[in-house]
Structure formats: structure tokens, C-alpha cells
Design an enzyme around this catalytic site. Sequence first.
Site, mmCIF file in Angstrom:
data_model
loop_
_atom_site.group_PDB
_atom_site.id
_atom_site.type_symbol
_atom_site.label_atom_id
_atom_site.label_comp_id
_atom_site.label_asym_id
_atom_site.label_seq_id
_atom_site.Cartn_x
_atom_site.Cartn_y
_atom_site.Cartn_z
ATOM 1 N N GLY A 92 53.452 61.308 2.235
ATOM 2 C CA GLY A 92 54.088 62.067 3.084
ATOM 3 C C GLY A 92 55.660 62.154 3.096
ATOM 4 N N GLY A 93 56.058 62.121 1.853
ATOM 5 C CA GLY A 93 57.578 61.746 1.496
ATOM 6 C C GLY A 93 58.394 63.003 1.392
ATOM 7 N N ASP A 143 46.533 67.047 -1.191
ATOM 8 C CA ASP A 143 46.023 66.809 0.208
ATOM 9 C C ASP A 143 45.771 65.141 0.053
ATOM 10 O OD1 ASP A 143 44.634 66.346 2.461
ATOM 11 O OD2 ASP A 143 43.513 68.175 2.344
ATOM 12 N N LEU A 144 46.168 64.364 0.792
ATOM 13 C CA LEU A 144 45.887 62.918 0.675
ATOM 14 C C LEU A 144 44.435 62.522 1.511
ATOM 15 C CD1 LEU A 144 49.422 61.853 1.942
ATOM 16 C CD2 LEU A 144 48.380 61.061 -0.103
ATOM 17 N N ASN A 188 52.816 56.424 4.690
ATOM 18 C CA ASN A 188 53.492 57.048 5.639
ATOM 19 C C ASN A 188 53.083 58.071 6.432
ATOM 20 O OD1 ASN A 188 56.278 57.965 6.992
ATOM 21 N ND2 ASN A 188 55.916 59.745 5.418
ATOM 22 N N SER A 228 53.340 53.292 14.722
ATOM 23 C CA SER A 228 53.776 53.703 15.620
ATOM 24 C C SER A 228 54.180 52.804 16.797
ATOM 25 C CB SER A 228 53.017 54.886 16.076
ATOM 26 O OG SER A 228 53.541 55.494 17.335
ATOM 27 N N TYR A 279 44.877 58.962 17.967
ATOM 28 C CA TYR A 279 46.123 58.554 17.033
ATOM 29 C C TYR A 279 46.432 56.969 17.309
ATOM 30 C CZ TYR A 279 50.982 58.516 15.861
ATOM 31 O OH TYR A 279 52.363 58.293 15.307
ATOM 32 N N LYS A 296 46.672 53.858 14.424
ATOM 33 C CA LYS A 296 47.946 53.321 14.271
ATOM 34 C C LYS A 296 47.874 51.514 14.682
ATOM 35 C CE LYS A 296 50.577 56.392 12.990
ATOM 36 N NZ LYS A 296 50.802 56.467 11.425
#
Length: 255
Positions: free
Chosen positions: A17-18, A67-68, A94, A146, A159, A163
Site C-alpha cells: 500500500g505504498g 491486488d494484495l 501497511n 490504528s 476494522y 487492527k
Amino acid sequence: MPATFHDLRNKHVLITGGAGGIGAAVSAAFAAQGSRVSILDHDAAAGAKLLGRLNAGDAEVSFHAIDLTDFDSLVPLLHSIEKENGPVDVLINNAAKDPRYDITQMSWAEWEELFKLNVGHYFITCRELIPGMKKNGGGSIIMVTSCNFWIGSGELTCYTATKAAIVGMVRSLAREVGKDMIRVNAIAPGWVMTERQLRERITPEQMKKLQQEDQILPVRLLPEDMAGTFLFLASDQSRVITRQTLAVDAGYAMT
Ligand SMILES: NC(=O)c1ccc[n+]([C@@H]2O[C@H](COP(=O)([O-])OP(=O)(O)OC[C@H]3O[C@@H](n4cnc5c(N)ncnc54)[C@H](O)[C@@H]3O)[C@@H](O)[C@H]2O)c1
């Protein structure tokens, strides 16, 4: 003037996601240190734009569109990057999404899909890259969680669960790979004003409340504000720090 971490020069840093948001600021910060940066992201247009900007000097940055959540493609890609650029010294997990759901309306497929990105690819990259790090004598793994892990906002139950999983993963994995001189830490950003947050999420009223009431420090958090902590946790300056979750949030999570 950003600090220089001399030991990061030529280090191989892989970041997921860099190409956008916090990840783009972190990619740029490592490129400025003279690290060799491998960026994995599905936004090819953003990747090409960032590459044009970062490779202007003597930086060595490569972009890989993927696509990760497509693990069948991710695994061979990780191995081909290792073959080309050598073992990864710094792994930064990330990429994640933060969609809102009413829990009573959320399908199992939606729950599973979010876990696949926010937790699944963190596991796959660790599984595939840790053997190379071990052979290479060690490394640093930085996982992005997060501040919502502590705050627990409504409509973000899934979410927040992803996290929390990352905090647990860091605590256990650090113990598992510490003897191999691999350090594992997490960074918990506060509410960071990325392009996407500004476009899709935060209202002027929320911004005001955030800075004047919710955060301890009355500042606007920018993606660039995250970068220094990543550099520090990657560098030998933090060589005895492992298994920690650092909130970089202007005091938001503790209110
Ligand atoms: N921005 C915030 O306020 C905030 C707060 C707390 C935690 N975080 C965390 O920080 C990290 C980065 O968030 P951000 O705000 O920069 O997000 P962002 O949406 O701005 O950027 C995420 C990047 O990941 C990429 N990506 C998303 N899904 C992908 C997929 N399936 N395959 C490949 N690439 C994919 C996107 O293209 C983008 O470049 C996340 O882990 C997020 O949970 C952000």
C-alpha cells in the site's frame, strides 16, 4: 530538516500500500534515506506517478501492481522481488481498508474480505519473507494498526477487529523471531489527513472537534508526520525495541 539514518542507505524496504496515503509518504521517506524501496499496491496510476517523483534523484524505487488479496499472485511476486533485489531488510505491512458497516447488515463475505486484506496479506508477507530475513541475519517488521484499536468507533467493528489482530500478531511474532534478530513492532496512526480521508470521511465540524477536543495536541496530522517513526523503527537506532505498538496520534487514542 528530516533526520538521516545512515544505516538505512541501501537497505531493502518492502512496503504494501505504498503508492497512496500514509504509505506514499513512508515510501518517499525511505527513498530519501537512500534505501532500495519495493512498493506493492493495486493503484498502478498512483504508483507510476510516485515512481516518477521518487526516482528523479539517485533513489532506487520499484513499483509492483498487485491486488494484495490475490495470494496466488502475491507469493510468486515476493519471491521474484527477493531474487531481483535480495532479501528484505525492512518489511512494512501497511495496506488496509476502513469501510463502515452496521454489524447486523454485514455479510460473512464482507467480513472475510476485510480480514483478507487487513490481516491476511500481513501474514502471507511474513511467512514468505521471514526465511530470507533469518538467513540474512535479521531485520525489522513494522505493521500498521490504528488508534481505533483503543478508541473503538461505532460502525468500525470489523476494522477494529482486524487492527486488534495486528497488535496480537506483533506481540506473538516478536517472540517467535526475536532469536533470529528480527524485530517486530506496530505503529498506530491517529486520524491522518490523507487525500482519501479529506475527500470521503472528515467533515469541517469533525476536524474542528478532533483538533480542539479529541486530540491532546491541537494539530492536523499529515501522512508525513508518520514517516519519522517508521524510519526510527527500521533503523539500528531502535535495535533493542521490539513487540511495541506506538501510537502516532497527537494524543487522540488516550482521550
Ligand atoms: N488515515 C488514517 O487516518 C489512518 C488512521 C489509522 C490507521 N490507518 C492505517 O494506516 C494504513 C494506511 O492507511 P491510509 O489512510 O494511508 O489508506 P489509503 O487508502 O490512503 O491508502 C492505502 C493504500 O493501499 C492500497 N491498497 C488498498 N487496498 C489494496 C489492495 N487490495 N491491494 C493492493 N493495494 C491496496 C491503496 O491503493 C492505497 O495506495 C492502513 O493500515 C490504515 O488502516 C490510517
